[in-house]
Design a protein around this motif. Sequence first.
Motif, PDB file in Angstrom:
ATOM      1  N   ALA A  15       0.935  -1.161   0.084  1.00  9.58           N
ATOM      2  CA  ALA A  15       0.131  -0.089   0.056  1.00  9.58           C
ATOM      3  C   ALA A  15       0.923   1.170   0.103  1.00  9.58           C
ATOM      4  N   ILE A  16       1.933   1.378   0.749  1.00 14.38           N
ATOM      5  CA  ILE A  16       2.755   2.412   0.894  1.00 14.38           C
ATOM      6  C   ILE A  16       3.448   2.740  -0.541  1.00 14.38           C
ATOM      7  N   TYR A  17       3.928   1.509  -1.189  1.00 14.00           N
ATOM      8  CA  TYR A  17       4.625   1.621  -2.218  1.00 14.00           C
ATOM      9  C   TYR A  17       3.757   1.959  -3.484  1.00 14.00           C
ATOM     10  N   ASN A  18       2.720   1.507  -3.643  1.00 13.06           N
ATOM     11  CA  ASN A  18       1.810   1.679  -4.685  1.00 13.06           C
ATOM     12  C   ASN A  18       1.298   3.146  -4.603  1.00 13.06           C
ATOM     13  N   HIS A  19       1.300   3.752  -3.541  1.00 15.49           N
ATOM     14  CA  HIS A  19       1.184   5.321  -3.601  1.00 15.49           C
ATOM     15  C   HIS A  19       2.154   5.969  -4.518  1.00 15.49           C
ATOM     16  N   TYR A  20       3.445   5.732  -4.117  1.00  9.92           N
ATOM     17  CA  TYR A  20       4.335   6.197  -5.028  1.00  9.92           C
ATOM     18  C   TYR A  20       4.259   5.974  -6.574  1.00  9.92           C
ATOM     19  N   VAL A  21       4.038   4.589  -6.590  1.00  9.34           N
ATOM     20  CA  VAL A  21       3.519   4.036  -8.196  1.00  9.34           C
ATOM     21  C   VAL A  21       2.562   4.837  -8.879  1.00  9.34           C
ATOM     22  N   GLN A  22       1.534   5.254  -8.131  1.00 12.01           N
ATOM     23  CA  GLN A  22       0.114   5.591  -8.686  1.00 12.01           C
ATOM     24  C   GLN A  22       0.288   7.285  -8.849  1.00 12.01           C
ATOM     25  N   GLN A  23       1.123   7.841  -7.898  1.00 17.89           N
ATOM     26  CA  GLN A  23       0.858   9.135  -7.518  1.00 17.89           C
ATOM     27  C   GLN A  23       1.986  10.018  -7.956  1.00 17.89           C
ATOM     28  N   THR A  24       3.217   9.205  -8.076  1.00 21.34           N
ATOM     29  CA  THR A  24       4.316  10.141  -8.237  1.00 21.34           C
ATOM     30  C   THR A  24       5.240   9.344  -9.471  1.00 21.34           C
ATOM     31  N   ASP A  25       6.516  10.016  -9.696  1.00 24.78           N
ATOM     32  CA  ASP A  25       7.521   9.527 -10.472  1.00 24.78           C
ATOM     33  C   ASP A  25       8.545   8.869  -9.724  1.00 24.78           C
ATOM     34  N   ILE A  26       8.275   8.809  -8.741  1.00 23.50           N
ATOM     35  CA  ILE A  26       9.681   8.378  -7.719  1.00 23.50           C
ATOM     36  C   ILE A  26       9.598   7.033  -8.023  1.00 23.50           C
ATOM     37  N   ALA A  27       8.760   6.178  -7.897  1.00 22.44           N
ATOM     38  CA  ALA A  27       9.071   4.616  -8.367  1.00 22.44           C
ATOM     39  C   ALA A  27       8.875   4.435  -9.737  1.00 22.44           C
ATOM     40  N   PHE A  28       9.760   3.636 -10.255  1.00 30.66           N
ATOM     41  CA  PHE A  28       9.657   3.400 -11.772  1.00 30.66           C
ATOM     42  C   PHE A  28       8.600   2.270 -12.193  1.00 30.66           C
ATOM     43  N   GLU A  29       7.947   1.866 -11.205  1.00 29.73           N
ATOM     44  CA  GLU A  29       6.819   0.663 -11.760  1.00 29.73           C
ATOM     45  C   GLU A  29       5.794   1.697 -12.410  1.00 29.73           C
ATOM     46  N   THR A  30       5.064   1.191 -13.425  1.00 31.18           N
ATOM     47  CA  THR A  30       4.175   1.907 -14.023  1.00 31.18           C
ATOM     48  C   THR A  30       2.870   1.226 -13.633  1.00 31.18           C
ATOM     49  N   GLN A  31       2.888   0.118 -13.080  1.00 30.75           N
ATOM     50  CA  GLN A  31       1.459  -0.513 -12.730  1.00 30.75           C
ATOM     51  C   GLN A  31       1.455  -0.808 -11.101  1.00 30.75           C
ATOM     52  N   PRO A  32       0.372  -0.817 -10.280  1.00 28.63           N
ATOM     53  CA  PRO A  32       0.506  -1.146  -8.917  1.00 28.63           C
ATOM     54  C   PRO A  32       1.062  -2.564  -8.689  1.00 28.63           C
ATOM     55  N   LEU A  33       1.746  -2.621  -7.758  1.00 26.16           N
ATOM     56  CA  LEU A  33       2.614  -4.030  -7.586  1.00 26.16           C
ATOM     57  C   LEU A  33       1.542  -4.801  -6.633  1.00 26.16           C
ATOM     58  N   SER A  34       1.407  -6.053  -6.778  1.00 31.32           N
ATOM     59  CA  SER A  34       0.415  -6.965  -6.011  1.00 31.32           C
ATOM     60  C   SER A  34       1.211  -7.186  -4.950  1.00 31.32           C
ATOM     61  N   CYS A  35       0.415  -7.662  -3.669  1.00 30.40           N
ATOM     62  CA  CYS A  35       0.583  -7.915  -2.212  1.00 30.40           C
ATOM     63  C   CYS A  35       1.768  -9.208  -2.649  1.00 30.40           C
ATOM     64  N   ASP A  36       1.361 -10.098  -3.457  1.00 27.33           N
ATOM     65  CA  ASP A  36       2.199 -11.268  -3.679  1.00 27.33           C
ATOM     66  C   ASP A  36       3.566 -10.945  -4.277  1.00 27.33           C
ATOM     67  N   ALA A  37       3.666 -10.248  -5.138  1.00 26.90           N
ATOM     68  CA  ALA A  37       4.800  -9.505  -5.731  1.00 26.90           C
ATOM     69  C   ALA A  37       5.702  -8.986  -4.472  1.00 26.90           C
ATOM     70  N   MET A  38       4.951  -8.117  -3.849  1.00 24.35           N
ATOM     71  CA  MET A  38       5.912  -7.327  -2.596  1.00 24.35           C
ATOM     72  C   MET A  38       6.289  -8.517  -1.825  1.00 24.35           C
ATOM     73  N   ALA A  39       5.601  -9.521  -1.399  1.00 22.76           N
ATOM     74  CA  ALA A  39       5.874 -10.670  -0.523  1.00 22.76           C
ATOM     75  C   ALA A  39       7.146 -11.277  -1.068  1.00 22.76           C
ATOM     76  N   GLY A  40       7.154 -11.540  -2.518  1.00 23.60           N
ATOM     77  CA  GLY A  40       8.247 -12.338  -3.224  1.00 23.60           C
ATOM     78  C   GLY A  40       9.420 -11.301  -3.033  1.00 23.60           C
ATOM     79  N   ARG A  41       9.342 -10.067  -3.273  1.00 21.74           N
ATOM     80  CA  ARG A  41      10.582  -9.186  -2.993  1.00 21.74           C
ATOM     81  C   ARG A  41      11.306  -9.233  -1.479  1.00 21.74           C
ATOM     82  N   VAL A  42      10.347  -9.197  -0.869  1.00 19.56           N
ATOM     83  CA  VAL A  42      10.903  -9.342   0.795  1.00 19.56           C
ATOM     84  C   VAL A  42      11.412 -10.583   0.929  1.00 19.56           C
TER      85      VAL A  42
END
Length: 179
Positions: A15-42
């Motif tokens: 939820a924190i990361y997807n704010h930056y994905v959807q509302q800013t240019d700070i995160a370079f993802e162009t689509q929201p990240l799924s919770c499963d994808a975030m869990a995989g990164r962790v």
Amino acid sequence: MIRDVLAEDAPRLCAIYNHYVQQTDIAFETQPLSCDAMAGRVAAITPGLPWLVFCEQERVLGYAFAAPWREQAAYGHSAESAIYLDPAARGRNLGTQLYRGLLARLRNQGVHTVLAGIALPNGPSIRLHQKLGFRKVAHFSQIGCKQDRWIDVSYWQITLGRGLPGDHHHNHNGLPPAG
């Protein structure tokens, strides 16, 4: 309170990361990240490098982590760091506390150099990195494209002061012992 990330933190991190994905240019993802994808990164990063969260009343307000800088063995004492805060938690010095905790953990793990990429413009992130002792070492023009505009990225570096690996004649600051 700063603590290690837990698998069950993934939805809040997402939820924190997807704010930056959807509302800013700070995160370079162009689509929201799924919770499963975030869990995989962790799960992929945390076995070797720290991933920390800042909690207040058991609610995660931000996170910081380090990832390997590059795959080749000679880069083994370098890492790339990132930090994301809940926008409602900004301006409370939480990012400084969280980042200091991350840098301390990296120093204790023998990381010598930490790099951080900052999508521009981002004054708050630049000020945070400067405050912590990072210095600008690179500027890449128009390296990313998001929301139909080109984005510059600057890279910032801090040397944590570790001696050479296996050099037992240096203290924790990488300096010869006094006297």
